[in-house]
Write a protein that holds these residues in place. Sequence first.
Motif, PDB file in Angstrom:
ATOM      1  N   UNK A 226      57.421  31.089 -27.679  1.00 56.06           N
ATOM      2  CA  UNK A 226      58.560  30.561 -28.603  1.00 56.06           C
ATOM      3  C   UNK A 226      58.126  29.232 -29.136  1.00 56.06           C
ATOM      4  N   UNK A 227      57.455  28.851 -30.140  1.00 54.19           N
ATOM      5  CA  UNK A 227      57.136  27.278 -30.347  1.00 54.19           C
ATOM      6  C   UNK A 227      58.182  26.594 -31.540  1.00 54.19           C
ATOM      7  N   UNK A 228      58.571  25.451 -31.340  1.00 48.47           N
ATOM      8  CA  UNK A 228      59.248  24.843 -32.298  1.00 48.47           C
ATOM      9  C   UNK A 228      58.861  23.397 -32.214  1.00 48.47           C
ATOM     10  N   UNK A 229      59.276  22.803 -33.141  1.00 46.05           N
ATOM     11  CA  UNK A 229      58.816  21.267 -33.081  1.00 46.05           C
ATOM     12  C   UNK A 229      59.553  20.383 -32.057  1.00 46.05           C
ATOM     13  N   UNK A 230      60.428  20.970 -31.228  1.00 48.09           N
ATOM     14  CA  UNK A 230      61.084  20.411 -30.195  1.00 48.09           C
ATOM     15  C   UNK A 230      60.853  20.843 -28.837  1.00 48.09           C
ATOM     16  N   UNK A 231      60.599  22.019 -28.627  1.00 48.59           N
ATOM     17  CA  UNK A 231      60.409  22.832 -27.299  1.00 48.59           C
ATOM     18  C   UNK A 231      59.418  24.053 -27.391  1.00 48.59           C
ATOM     19  N   UNK A 232      58.736  24.259 -26.463  1.00 48.16           N
ATOM     20  CA  UNK A 232      57.970  25.603 -26.235  1.00 48.16           C
ATOM     21  C   UNK A 232      58.302  26.316 -25.205  1.00 48.16           C
ATOM     22  N   UNK A 233      58.755  27.460 -25.238  1.00 42.47           N
ATOM     23  CA  UNK A 233      59.131  28.331 -24.014  1.00 42.47           C
ATOM     24  C   UNK A 233      58.130  29.348 -24.184  1.00 42.47           C
TER      25      UNK A 233
ATOM     26  N   UNK B  36      50.020  34.182 -26.254  1.00 42.48           N
ATOM     27  CA  UNK B  36      49.185  33.233 -25.546  1.00 42.48           C
ATOM     28  C   UNK B  36      48.398  33.513 -24.528  1.00 42.48           C
ATOM     29  N   UNK B  37      46.900  33.230 -24.374  1.00 52.32           N
ATOM     30  CA  UNK B  37      46.158  33.694 -23.346  1.00 52.32           C
ATOM     31  C   UNK B  37      45.253  32.343 -23.025  1.00 52.32           C
ATOM     32  N   UNK B  38      44.302  32.531 -21.874  1.00 47.50           N
ATOM     33  CA  UNK B  38      43.396  31.420 -21.620  1.00 47.50           C
ATOM     34  C   UNK B  38      42.751  31.851 -20.269  1.00 47.50           C
ATOM     35  N   UNK B  39      42.193  30.637 -19.711  1.00 42.16           N
ATOM     36  CA  UNK B  39      41.842  30.590 -18.389  1.00 42.16           C
ATOM     37  C   UNK B  39      42.203  29.377 -17.691  1.00 42.16           C
TER      38      UNK B  39
ATOM     39  N   UNK C 201      55.750  34.639 -14.638  1.00 41.01           N
ATOM     40  CA  UNK C 201      55.817  33.201 -14.886  1.00 41.01           C
ATOM     41  C   UNK C 201      56.345  32.954 -16.179  1.00 41.01           C
ATOM     42  N   UNK C 202      57.019  31.618 -16.177  1.00 39.33           N
ATOM     43  CA  UNK C 202      57.505  31.067 -17.451  1.00 39.33           C
ATOM     44  C   UNK C 202      57.384  29.531 -17.573  1.00 39.33           C
ATOM     45  N   UNK C 203      57.366  29.282 -18.820  1.00 42.07           N
ATOM     46  CA  UNK C 203      57.144  27.871 -18.861  1.00 42.07           C
ATOM     47  C   UNK C 203      58.011  26.947 -19.879  1.00 42.07           C
ATOM     48  N   UNK C 204      58.293  25.865 -19.927  1.00 44.27           N
ATOM     49  CA  UNK C 204      58.923  25.069 -20.621  1.00 44.27           C
ATOM     50  C   UNK C 204      58.316  23.791 -20.928  1.00 44.27           C
ATOM     51  N   UNK C 205      58.069  23.572 -22.345  1.00 43.06           N
ATOM     52  CA  UNK C 205      57.085  22.266 -22.553  1.00 43.06           C
ATOM     53  C   UNK C 205      57.626  21.712 -23.757  1.00 43.06           C
ATOM     54  N   UNK C 206      57.321  20.313 -23.920  1.00 41.41           N
ATOM     55  CA  UNK C 206      57.509  19.342 -25.128  1.00 41.41           C
ATOM     56  C   UNK C 206      56.170  19.200 -25.835  1.00 41.41           C
ATOM     57  N   UNK C 207      55.901  19.909 -27.071  1.00 46.64           N
ATOM     58  CA  UNK C 207      54.781  19.544 -27.867  1.00 46.64           C
ATOM     59  C   UNK C 207      54.679  18.127 -28.471  1.00 46.64           C
ATOM     60  N   UNK C 208      53.357  17.541 -28.154  1.00 48.39           N
ATOM     61  CA  UNK C 208      53.036  16.319 -29.015  1.00 48.39           C
ATOM     62  C   UNK C 208      51.853  16.569 -29.705  1.00 48.39           C
ATOM     63  N   UNK C 209      51.853  16.458 -31.072  1.00 51.19           N
ATOM     64  CA  UNK C 209      50.695  16.658 -31.870  1.00 51.19           C
ATOM     65  C   UNK C 209      49.745  15.369 -31.854  1.00 51.19           C
TER      66      UNK C 209
END
Length: 127
Positions: A44-51, A2-5, A87-95
């Motif tokens: 790492x993406x799943x239905x419950x968590x993105x790391x 993943x990348x971006x601005x 950097x590191x991130x931990x998030x919860x995906x909401x479609x």
Amino acid sequence: MQSGLIYKYNKDQVEVNITGVNDSFTYDAELRLNYISIPLMLMYNSNFVNIGLGTYYEEFLNSKDLSDNPYIETTASPGEKSKWYLTGSLGYPISIANQLQLEPGILFNLANERIYTNLKISLKYKF
């Protein structure tokens, strides 16, 4: 991968010393510091968590004095103009839609031998 601005700004309180020919004075200024960053993360993406774990490059753009200083407009540099961070991130995906995703979470940055924690909200488009 993943990348971006990323654009971000920080408000900072600093003490400004102004020395002239005949006199000098000190005042407290509130500065807005503007940055732009380019992250590069393995995700790492799943239905419950993105790391995510990776690095990003941050470039200092400019600053603006937000205090009521009638004498001079202050611009400042936060030391180094650009820097690499871990950097590191931990998030919860909401479609939201098929390819659109909202992700609230926490962002961890390792800089200056300290770990900084920020709340984040990402809006992602998957193609």
